[in-house]
Design a protein around this motif. Structure first.
Motif, short mmCIF file in Angstrom:
data_model
loop_
_atom_site.label_atom_id
_atom_site.label_comp_id
_atom_site.label_asym_id
_atom_site.label_seq_id
_atom_site.Cartn_x
_atom_site.Cartn_y
_atom_site.Cartn_z
N HIS A 15 0.86 -1.19 0.00
CA HIS A 15 0.00 0.00 0.00
C HIS A 15 0.90 1.24 0.00
N VAL A 38 -1.01 -1.07 -4.42
CA VAL A 38 -2.28 -0.35 -4.35
C VAL A 38 -1.99 1.03 -3.81
N MET A 49 -7.56 -0.45 3.89
CA MET A 49 -6.64 -0.90 2.84
C MET A 49 -5.32 -1.40 3.44
N LEU A 52 -5.25 -4.90 4.64
CA LEU A 52 -5.11 -5.95 3.63
C LEU A 52 -3.66 -6.10 3.17
N GLY B 91 -11.19 -1.64 -7.51
CA GLY B 91 -11.02 -2.02 -6.11
C GLY B 91 -12.32 -2.23 -5.35
N ALA B 94 -12.50 -4.48 -2.25
CA ALA B 94 -11.28 -4.46 -1.44
C ALA B 94 -11.53 -3.76 -0.12
N THR B 95 -12.20 -2.61 -0.17
CA THR B 95 -12.59 -1.91 1.07
C THR B 95 -14.08 -1.60 1.00
N GLU B 120 -14.41 -7.53 -8.92
CA GLU B 120 -15.20 -6.30 -8.78
C GLU B 120 -16.64 -6.51 -9.24
N GLU B 130 -13.34 -11.58 -4.10
CA GLU B 130 -12.17 -11.15 -3.36
C GLU B 130 -11.33 -10.26 -4.25
N VAL B 131 -11.03 -9.08 -3.74
CA VAL B 131 -10.22 -8.12 -4.48
C VAL B 131 -9.05 -7.73 -3.57
N LYS B 132 -7.83 -8.00 -4.03
CA LYS B 132 -6.63 -7.72 -3.25
C LYS B 132 -6.04 -6.43 -3.77
N GLY B 133 -6.34 -5.33 -3.08
CA GLY B 133 -5.94 -4.03 -3.59
C GLY B 133 -6.85 -3.69 -4.75
#
Lengths: 260, 260, 260
Positions: A15, A38, A49, A52, B91, B94-95, B120, B130-133
């Motif tokens: 990040h 990211v 964020m 993660l 993203g 992701a959040t 997404e 699942e989205v990693k970043g």
């Protein structure tokens, strides 16, 4: 397995809260070494964020107050989760605001590593220094001493970039002779180095070793790229591709580190 | 005349409100396909700027609240003028903030197309993901169903990028086999695809066909570039130049689309 | 010594407050010609940063109110210190906000040079003009007259980019035939030209001559790059490297300037 190869296996999320000048280069660098980048700066999501992520890179290259507040918020969350934080104090020493901000971040956030040029590190170590914009000018005969002092004061690693890079935890000190002057003729190679450092710290079990290997890997990639071209824009392309193609073994074969 | 060739004749203006990581790539992509890019985010001008445009691309890659408010303002103006809007929900998943923001934009603005990766789109379809970043991770066996459901819910096209791209309006569904894995090793190829989609929707008389041809064009350009190099940074250069050199005929010759 | 060579000797710091689309290209351009770039926009440091600089470049490509306020603050500080200011009024004429903002900056800050395309300059000269996003459209038969008028009104140099570039102080006028159409197929070549102009004004003893030589240098670099490739993305790399490799002598040998 080398740390470089471990990054490609684990794909840590790095990040970044960083400047808008070199942000694309930082993202592509992160991806090139096998990590996932990211960038997120909203106070409404930085804590989520960073939760993660496996590393957080803070770069004050184009700072303002709202960004700094978010850096501290993200940094403190990273601290609470044990996620390593890298600070790149771009331009510390150039303006009082940059110096003060770097110090504020260091007071509010426990960082795993500070990475800067000789001028920035010297200023933060309290030894004075001259920074022209974001560039170190002048000679720093006592840079090893300054780096050690800053490392001990902050209880973190200090990485100084230059003709030879320095990594120290205040006690151990490594000089890394890898790298090439062509790296200094491209905007962003300082920032990109912080992304590499973030990736290595994210997966390295021993932070000192991870930082040394990060700078070796980065320098060797620069050397290999410079064998292809030294024109700056073409070099940047070659450098990114060299980072993407380099293995842990490849870096180890050209490793030039002296410790003292 | 193919849509690709029509873009080069009409030179539509594609207004972007987008992230600061890949914004330069989006601008160069837009220019490469023959459209004109403009980036403008001030509340004092977004309505005027979008009024000059033939498409609006909204990308939440580095969102914050003030940017989102401006996206909605610009999007609603585009709606009132019948200008197609593309949303790239970077993203989402992701959040919570990204997911919520994508949903808010979809509630406030009628979009012509949502373009995202499998994670997404699955998240926005309510199927989890699942989205990693900003990267999709995991397998999505039911992605066609999710895409259809989201398209029907929003009354828009849904474009899912992946090994094969999907374009659906909820009823018709096309799978596009064009493209190359090298595209996934460069930061920004998702965002750049949204710019291409914006250009095609700007001039296409039939939005479904325009979206399919956009993804074919984009994928074929990637294939051609990958024949030259697969090193990521050099590939990005080749990819942009491939986009600039490709004609409608050239794309049609390599078109690989199945509909169901 | 030529101005180009003087830049490489003196390494002037060129402070930019600019857009986030082409900021990396501006930074690399500045470095390529031998100057040092810095980008800083916080109200807490712009006055300190501009005090270290030898030129200030203001570019409204992605303006908003807080950025404009900072531009004026930095510009007034530059004025008080005699540091030359370049204004690039990107998109003036496209929206009322851009036109109004360019005029506000010109009212509040004494600029050494305004650099724009034909549409932008014509609009600011009060002669009307059409700007599509950030691109000049239409024909401007009286552009020389408009440029002269704007130069006299503002008491500054006006640089108009186009097939031939124009430099005027309202009395003298030079047409520069150097350059290549490939430069128009890359995003940012307008902005990058302002960085070059900033570098030349920073060290030039005579501002008129410095502006003319800047545009010659920039145009010749474009010509040399176009001899290598005209594919836009590859051209941008070649162009930056051409800027980095070109000497004052090299530019002088291809100089094509007519004055009237």
């Amino acid at each position: 397995m080398s740390i470089a190869d471990l990054i490609r296996e684990k794909k840590p999320l790095v990040h970044h809260i960083t400047n808008y000048v070199t942000v694309n280069d930082c993202a592509n660098t992160t991806l090139a070494i096998g990590a996932l980048p990211v960038m997120a700066h909203s106070p409404d999501e930085v804590e989520d964020m960073v939760s993660l992520a496996q590393a957080l890179v803070l770069n004050i290259g184009t700072l303002d107050n709202s960004q700094v507040a978010v850096m501290i918020k993200a940094g403190q969350k990273a601290n609470s989760l044990g996620i390593p934080v890298v600070l790149d104090p771009v331009g510390a020493g150039a303006t009082p605001y940059r110096t003060r901000t770097a110090e504020t971040i260091l007071n509010e956030v426990t960082v795993a590593a500070i990475k800067g040029n000789q001028g920035e590190i010297s200023v933060l170590a309290g030894a004075g220094g001259e920074v022209k914009g974001v560039e170190s000018v002048g000679q720093y005969g006592d840079i090893e001493e300054s780096a050690r002092r800053l490392a001990l004061k902050q209880g973190c690693l200090v990485v100084v970039t230059g003709v030879e890079d320095i990594v120290t935890d205040g006690t151990r000190l490594a000089r890394i002779a890898n790298g090439h002057p062509a790296m200094g003729r491209v905007v962003g190679t300082g920032c990109m180095g912080a992304s590499v450092l973030g990736g290595f710290l994210a997966v390295g079990t021993e932070q000192w070793e991870a930082a040394v290997e990060a700078m070796v890997f980065y320098g060797v990639a620069g050397e290999l790229a410079a064998e292809l071209t030294q024109s700056p824009a073409a070099f940047k392309i070659a450098f990114l591709d060299s980072l993407a193609g380099l293995t842990g073994d490849g870096a180890a074969r050209r490793r030039r580190v002296t410790t003292r």
